[in-house]
Design an enzyme around this catalytic site. Structure first.
Site, PDB file in Angstrom:
ATOM      1  N   SER A   1     -10.332  -0.676   6.552  1.00 39.90           N
ATOM      2  CA  SER A   1      -9.401  -0.376   5.360  1.00 39.90           C
ATOM      3  C   SER A   1      -8.600  -1.539   4.650  1.00 39.90           C
ATOM      4  O   SER A   1      -8.007  -1.863   3.574  1.00 39.90           O
ATOM      5  CB  SER A   1      -8.402   0.628   5.377  1.00 39.90           C
ATOM      6  OG  SER A   1      -8.975   1.840   5.727  1.00 39.90           O
TER       7      SER A   1
ATOM      8  N   LYS B   1       0.786  -1.150  -0.074  1.00 43.68           N
ATOM      9  CA  LYS B   1       0.021   0.096   0.002  1.00 43.68           C
ATOM     10  C   LYS B   1       0.805   1.050   0.024  1.00 43.68           C
ATOM     11  O   LYS B   1       1.665   1.500   0.746  1.00 43.68           O
ATOM     12  CB  LYS B   1      -0.971   0.144   1.217  1.00 43.68           C
ATOM     13  CG  LYS B   1      -1.812   1.150   1.463  1.00 43.68           C
ATOM     14  CD  LYS B   1      -2.780   0.840   2.658  1.00 43.68           C
ATOM     15  CE  LYS B   1      -3.837   2.067   2.939  1.00 43.68           C
ATOM     16  NZ  LYS B   1      -4.623   1.460   3.838  1.00 43.68           N
TER      17      LYS B   1
ATOM     18  N   SER C   1      -9.083   1.679   2.589  1.00 44.74           N
ATOM     19  CA  SER C   1      -8.288   2.547   1.871  1.00 44.74           C
ATOM     20  C   SER C   1      -7.182   1.643   1.222  1.00 44.74           C
ATOM     21  O   SER C   1      -6.486   2.271   0.191  1.00 44.74           O
ATOM     22  CB  SER C   1      -7.552   3.506   2.872  1.00 44.74           C
ATOM     23  OG  SER C   1      -6.694   2.996   3.839  1.00 44.74           O
TER      24      SER C   1
END
Length: 549
Positions: free
Chosen positions: A247, A148, A223
């Protein structure tokens, strides 16, 4: 705890505004405001945010190496049955095939990855270590991994979708990144996320929007959405995500993969932007995301480092002796959507299978306080910690401690296409102050959070798990989360409660979209949820190739 008249009015106003915005978006008036012009040019492998209309899903992978778990890949590489360079070529070729459609990997390090693959093959050719020694030293030797973008990865950007940070390049690795590299993984690049990691559609003004590999017109979640997407598309096999409100688990659900939110304080969170401060340090968790259930535990061991001893991963789990509980929905909160019928049916199928196969009884429970999940999460995210330290405001984060950001002014700019921020980020900046205006009500919700935690922990004990929806609906179409902005409460509540949770895929619905379920346990009982994940993968098939019927 009934909603006040003012709260009901706020809900109605938010729904009206959300529908008005969606109406504008459906007419195309704001279609360009969610993808920063030229943002996809940030990397050679990133692509325009809008995918070709003729393609509904990514094509299925055709390389056999792409269909092996990370554990199996590492085993074959150690045994010299396959060269690491061949594995890297297969994965990089796959990324180049699918990323123009999904825009998940936003910056690559392919050249460096090839060099590291050659080093692995050279190490193996020299034959200094036997297979057992290699497995102990490098459990993921030569295995590709994606990370990420909010994590620091040396030499790659670390902007978290914030335009003012678009030129920030990491000069070191986050702790968890350094540990997975030390375990032998080879990072391929960093993946897209929502602006400042606080929305469940992965879209921002630097990299544009990421599209779901099962249906390019739908979201990937956030996210850690780019991470869930690239894994589901077979462009990676394992990845790193972070979770403060779902997330990891929402992208894992929307993309049909496994995602684990560990017990807090087990995996280090440092080296992320933004990182948690104050009471939020208790809610943020870094965890593994995988296509295959067997990769979850060994990756978690690497990510946790010395703290892995806090967990009971060496304990053998006999599922016949585990107490299973399930809830079909949160009890009917006014803030969230009803649970989709296909999701409900998938959960009932799990219950039936468990009872028939294991000879147990899965107990249906009703936990009334779950109805207030959204309110509890919202209040606790802004609460002072035990030392009286306040949390950092989202508005401060938008300015990155530099030039102040005024959300109301940004909204005006957004309406004329001039803001550098996304609408969800602006909306959060506008609404976060209202939470602090009801100190008496907030204190009640904080007390409710503690009593809810006690209630669930007492229910589960040391041998129980709870089955609970990962989200009330399957992956929505792009932009539509604006009309259902609080649905993340189904995952967020477990961050506040500090419980370990594994999201498990349960096949596809009639539209070819992933289904799934959350498996929840008491703190430090991660071994139970991981064992259930492995069981459900065998029973229901786990990850399903996109692009297949």
């Amino acid at each position: 705890m009934a909603l006040s008249r003012a709260e009901r009015c706020v809900v109605l106003v938010l729904r009206f505004l959300s529908r008005a915005v969606l109406a504008l978006l459906s007419l195309g008036a704001r279609a360009s405001s969610f993808a920063f012009p030229g943002g996809a040019a940030a990397t050679a492998t990133a692509a325009p945010a809008a995918a070709p209309r003729r393609a509904r899903a990514v094509p299925p992978p055709d390389q056999p190496l792409l269909l092996l778990s990370a554990v199996e890949l590492a085993r074959r590489i150690r045994r010299r049955e396959v060269k690491c360079i061949d594995v890297l070529e297969a994965y990089i070729g796959r990324i180049k095939q699918v990323n123009p459609l999904i825009n998940a990997l936003v910056k690559d390090r392919f050249e460096a990855a090839f060099q590291e693959a050659h080093q692995v093959d050279k190490l193996l050719s020299e034959g200094h270590d036997d297979e057992e020694s290699l497995q102990e030293k490098f459990p993921f030797l030569g295995v590709p991994i994606t990370i990420k973008e909010s994590f620091a990865l040396h030499g790659l950007p670390n902007a978290s979708g914030l335009v003012s940070r678009r030129n920030i390049i990491s000069t070191s690795d986050a702790t968890v990144v350094s540990w997975v590299k030390r375990a032998g993984t080879i990072p391929l690049g960093v993946t897209n996320c929502s602006e400042l990691c606080m929305w469940f559609e992965s879209s921002n003004r630097i990299y544009g929007r990421t599209n779901n590999p099962y249906d390019l017109e739908r979201i990937v979640g956030g996210s850690s959405g780019g991470e869930g997407c690239i894994l589901a598309a077979a462009g990676s096999v394992i990845g790193l995500g972070a979770d403060i409100g779902g997330s990891i688990r929402m992208p894992a659900f929307f993309n049909g993969i496994f995602g684990h939110k560990p017990t807090p304080d087990v995996v280090p969170n440092d080296g992320q932007f933004p990182n948690a401060v104050g009471i939020r340090t208790k809610f943020l968790c870094t965890g593994p995301m995988c296509r295959y259930a067997e990769d979850l535990e060994p990756l978690l061991r690497v990510m946790a480092g010395p703290s892995i001893t806090k967990l009971k991963l060496d304990e053998k789990v006999s599922l016949e002796n585990v107490k299973f509980y399930f809830m079909e929905h949160d009890g009917g909160s006014i803030f969230v959507s009803p649970v989709n019928k296909e999701i409900l049916q998938a959960h009932r199928n799990v219950v039936k299978h468990l009872e028939a196969d294991l000879g147990i009884q899965v107990q249906h429970v009703t936990i009334h306080k779950m109805k207030y999940s959204f309110q509890i999460w919202s209040v606790m995210m802004s609460y002072k910690d035990s030392d009286g330290q306040e949390t950092e405001t989202f508005t401060d984060l938008l300015g990155d401690h530099g030039k102040p950001v005024w959300p109301s002014w940004e909204l005006v700019k957004w309406m004329i296409g001039k803001s550098t921020h996304t609408l969800p980020a602006i909306a959060l900046g506008l609404t976060e102050k209202f939470v602090k205006y009801r100190p008496k009500g907030n204190a009640k919700l904080a007390s409710m959070a503690q009593s809810l935690k006690t209630e669930i922990e007492d229910l589960l004990g040391n041998d129980g798990v709870l089955l609970y929806p990962s989200h009330p609906v399957v992956a929505p179409k792009h932009h539509t989360p604006l009309g259902m902005p609080f649905n993340f409460a189904y995952t967020a509540i477990f961050n506040i409660l500090g419980l370990p949770v594994t999201q498990c895929p349960l096949g596809l619905n009639k539209e070819g979209l992933p289904l799934g379920v959350q498996v929840v346990a008491r703190p430090y009982n991660d071994h139970l949820t991981l064992a259930v994940a492995r069981y459900l993968e065998k029973a229901f098939g786990g990850w399903v190739l996109p692009g297949t019927s």
